[in-house]
Design a protein around this motif. Sequence first.
Motif, PDB file in Angstrom:
ATOM      1  N   ALA A  34      54.864  20.609  56.513  1.00 28.98           N
ATOM      2  CA  ALA A  34      56.044  20.640  57.383  1.00 28.98           C
ATOM      3  C   ALA A  34      57.329  20.666  56.568  1.00 28.98           C
ATOM      4  O   ALA A  34      58.266  21.422  56.875  1.00 28.98           O
ATOM      5  N   GLU A  35      57.382  19.844  55.517  1.00 35.64           N
ATOM      6  CA  GLU A  35      58.567  19.851  54.661  1.00 35.64           C
ATOM      7  C   GLU A  35      58.749  21.209  53.992  1.00 35.64           C
ATOM      8  O   GLU A  35      59.863  21.720  53.882  1.00 35.64           O
ATOM      9  N   TRP A  36      57.649  21.800  53.557  1.00 30.43           N
ATOM     10  CA  TRP A  36      57.749  23.107  52.896  1.00 30.43           C
ATOM     11  C   TRP A  36      58.201  24.180  53.877  1.00 30.43           C
ATOM     12  O   TRP A  36      59.023  25.041  53.527  1.00 30.43           O
ATOM     13  N   ARG A  37      57.663  24.133  55.100  1.00 30.48           N
ATOM     14  CA  ARG A  37      58.099  25.121  56.096  1.00 30.48           C
ATOM     15  C   ARG A  37      59.571  24.947  56.441  1.00 30.48           C
ATOM     16  O   ARG A  37      60.308  25.933  56.568  1.00 30.48           O
ATOM     17  N   ALA A  38      60.004  23.682  56.584  1.00 33.03           N
ATOM     18  CA  ALA A  38      61.419  23.438  56.861  1.00 33.03           C
ATOM     19  C   ALA A  38      62.286  23.911  55.714  1.00 33.03           C
ATOM     20  O   ALA A  38      63.349  24.517  55.911  1.00 33.03           O
ATOM     21  N   TYR A  39      61.834  23.651  54.497  1.00 34.30           N
ATOM     22  CA  TYR A  39      62.601  24.106  53.334  1.00 34.30           C
ATOM     23  C   TYR A  39      62.650  25.623  53.258  1.00 34.30           C
ATOM     24  O   TYR A  39      63.711  26.213  53.009  1.00 34.30           O
ATOM     25  N   SER A  40      61.522  26.275  53.508  1.00 35.39           N
ATOM     26  CA  SER A  40      61.489  27.737  53.467  1.00 35.39           C
ATOM     27  C   SER A  40      62.381  28.337  54.545  1.00 35.39           C
ATOM     28  O   SER A  40      63.167  29.259  54.281  1.00 35.39           O
ATOM     29  N   ALA A  41      62.261  27.777  55.787  1.00 36.92           N
ATOM     30  CA  ALA A  41      63.088  28.302  56.868  1.00 36.92           C
ATOM     31  C   ALA A  41      64.568  28.078  56.592  1.00 36.92           C
ATOM     32  O   ALA A  41      65.402  28.966  56.803  1.00 36.92           O
ATOM     33  N   GLY A  42      64.915  26.882  56.112  1.00 37.04           N
ATOM     34  CA  GLY A  42      66.312  26.598  55.810  1.00 37.04           C
ATOM     35  C   GLY A  42      66.845  27.474  54.697  1.00 37.04           C
ATOM     36  O   GLY A  42      67.970  27.983  54.768  1.00 37.04           O
ATOM     37  N   SER A  43      66.044  27.674  53.661  1.00 36.15           N
ATOM     38  CA  SER A  43      66.475  28.529  52.551  1.00 36.15           C
ATOM     39  C   SER A  43      66.683  29.963  53.026  1.00 36.15           C
ATOM     40  O   SER A  43      67.674  30.625  52.656  1.00 36.15           O
ATOM     41  N   GLU A  44      65.748  30.448  53.845  1.00 33.58           N
ATOM     42  CA  GLU A  44      65.888  31.816  54.353  1.00 33.58           C
ATOM     43  C   GLU A  44      67.096  31.932  55.280  1.00 33.58           C
ATOM     44  O   GLU A  44      67.821  32.946  55.238  1.00 33.58           O
ATOM     45  N   ALA A  45      67.349  30.892  56.100  1.00 34.92           N
ATOM     46  CA  ALA A  45      68.505  30.932  56.999  1.00 34.92           C
ATOM     47  C   ALA A  45      69.812  30.929  56.206  1.00 34.92           C
ATOM     48  O   ALA A  45      70.737  31.691  56.503  1.00 34.92           O
ATOM     49  N   VAL A  46      69.884  30.072  55.197  1.00 27.01           N
ATOM     50  CA  VAL A  46      71.102  30.033  54.376  1.00 27.01           C
ATOM     51  C   VAL A  46      71.309  31.362  53.658  1.00 27.01           C
ATOM     52  O   VAL A  46      72.430  31.888  53.594  1.00 27.01           O
ATOM     53  N   ALA A  47      70.219  31.912  53.126  1.00 23.87           N
ATOM     54  CA  ALA A  47      70.341  33.206  52.452  1.00 23.87           C
ATOM     55  C   ALA A  47      70.794  34.295  53.419  1.00 23.87           C
ATOM     56  O   ALA A  47      71.651  35.134  53.082  1.00 23.87           O
ATOM     57  N   ALA A  48      70.232  34.277  54.657  1.00 24.29           N
ATOM     58  CA  ALA A  48      70.625  35.289  55.647  1.00 24.29           C
ATOM     59  C   ALA A  48      72.085  35.127  56.044  1.00 24.29           C
ATOM     60  O   ALA A  48      72.830  36.111  56.158  1.00 24.29           O
TER      61      ALA A  48
END
Length: 567
Positions: A34-48
């Motif tokens: 869950a932490e990894w998915r949240a981190y991945s989603a957040g990183s992708e959102a910030v990058a977008a």
Amino acid sequence: MRQLLTAILRFLLRHALQFALFIVILLAGRLLLAEWRAYSAGSEAVAALRLAAGGAGNHGAGLAAAATARINALQHASQTVIATRLQQVQAHLRQLRAQQQPSLFTIPLPDTGTLALHAQEEAARRVEIEVLAQEARYLTSLQAAISGEDARHTLARLHAEHVSAYAALQQNLAQRRELEARHPLAARLPGSDAYAQLSQLEAEGQRLREINLQAYKAWAAQRARTIDATNAARPAPFAINEQALSGALAPVQAAIKAAEGQLARNWIARWRAPVMDVAPTAALLVLSAIALPVAIKAFFYFVLAPIASRLPPLSIARELQIAGSSLPLPPHGESRISAVSQALQLKPGQQMLIHPEYLQSSPVSTHKCTQWLLDWRFPFTSLAAGMVALTRLESATTASVTISASDDPLLEVAIIHLPAGSALVFQPRGLVGLICYAGQPLAISSHWRLGSLHAWLTLQLRFIVFRGPVTLIVRGCRGVRLERAGQGRSISQCATLGFSTDVQYSTLRSETFIPYLRGQQALLNDRFDGDNGIYLYEETPRHGKQPGKVGSWFEGFTDAILKVFGI
């Protein structure tokens, strides 16, 4: 029954612990995922969002440049052209503001590409709205300024028309006064020429008075309008308000800040930056840890070992001026001199010093006592070699003593007789006892060889020499062998127990590099040369049984220190 219950309880307890362990592992894995998915989603959102902000900024710069060029071209355009462009801009603004963005809360949820495209389109829309709004405001100001200029020109024209009408009216009045002055009576008599001229001038004056009045009213009305329009001065050259343009991206920047704040609370993100900072250094250290031992071993194997092999050998008898004499050899073809047990004859006037655990049987008539050190002149050597708390045996008559390694079935015992005048370089680690003459000190000497590369490469800087007459009781794993050096023999260093002083001692590099690199073989083997010289070794050495490896750092350090001191 008790064993059955114990087995059942152990079975249940073991599987219950496994069940609890599996639960912990699964929960930890779920939390980590869950932490990894949240981190991945957040990183992708910030990058977008950052990509959208950057793209919108570039898009806004292009729109600003185009708007500036258009407005500069309209600086001297007519009121109609400016009004037409203002209508187009306002219509485009209404269209952009009325544009509905598609909802992102759909099932299934949109992917990262869709989110990035939506963010980019929304940021571009906001920037375009801001640029068009600034253009519309400027066009309105420009239109008002141009309207004011047109009003002032119209006022001047109307003023000129009023002045002209008034001048014509004054001229008519002057003509009438002149006519009345020349024909005071005729001008009042109907039917006369003067009266007809005066009537004509009065009719013309009435018409000019109406024209003058209309010109005045038009001028007064225009003056009132001009006063209102005079305050609208022509605006300065058009320039995009960068602060307002950046403010159009405020929602995107706020979303980026919120996403970054959410990432900052994620422990993976908190650890990622420090780990990535030190990862290159750690990788360099790992590579160094891998490459440095290989480089050091390669240097020792290909540089130092060949140099040492070409150096002259050591000769203890020649360099230390010891007259070495050959030791008796076993029958031809037999080099094994050890056995599980050995029987020794202890003669009157002799004394035996031996480890108590190796003394299997002895006559009751022998006198026994404890000797704390093998030789008080070499306390460190005696302690390091384990030659402490020895049993000293003496007998008034010849006594048969049986020696055996009772605590280890793999050890065998060998007897080495050193006659008078002979000498043997020996490592005390293999010594379990000796027989010497009572009242005479042991003939033991130590010799340092600090100037020899052979000694430094093998870390054996000190050689301990036993001189006869003495009988050495030696132990060896799986057996002890005594062989003639002849024209050259080599043996593993960890197996060597000793050699006679007339032996030419040197080192020989191991044949293959890969076994040495993998720690399966030592760098150097002992080499012995000499027709009459002998060397002594154990068949299966336990000391250093894995060349190049140690069980622990402390054990390896201890072995190195003992080897330096020749023990």
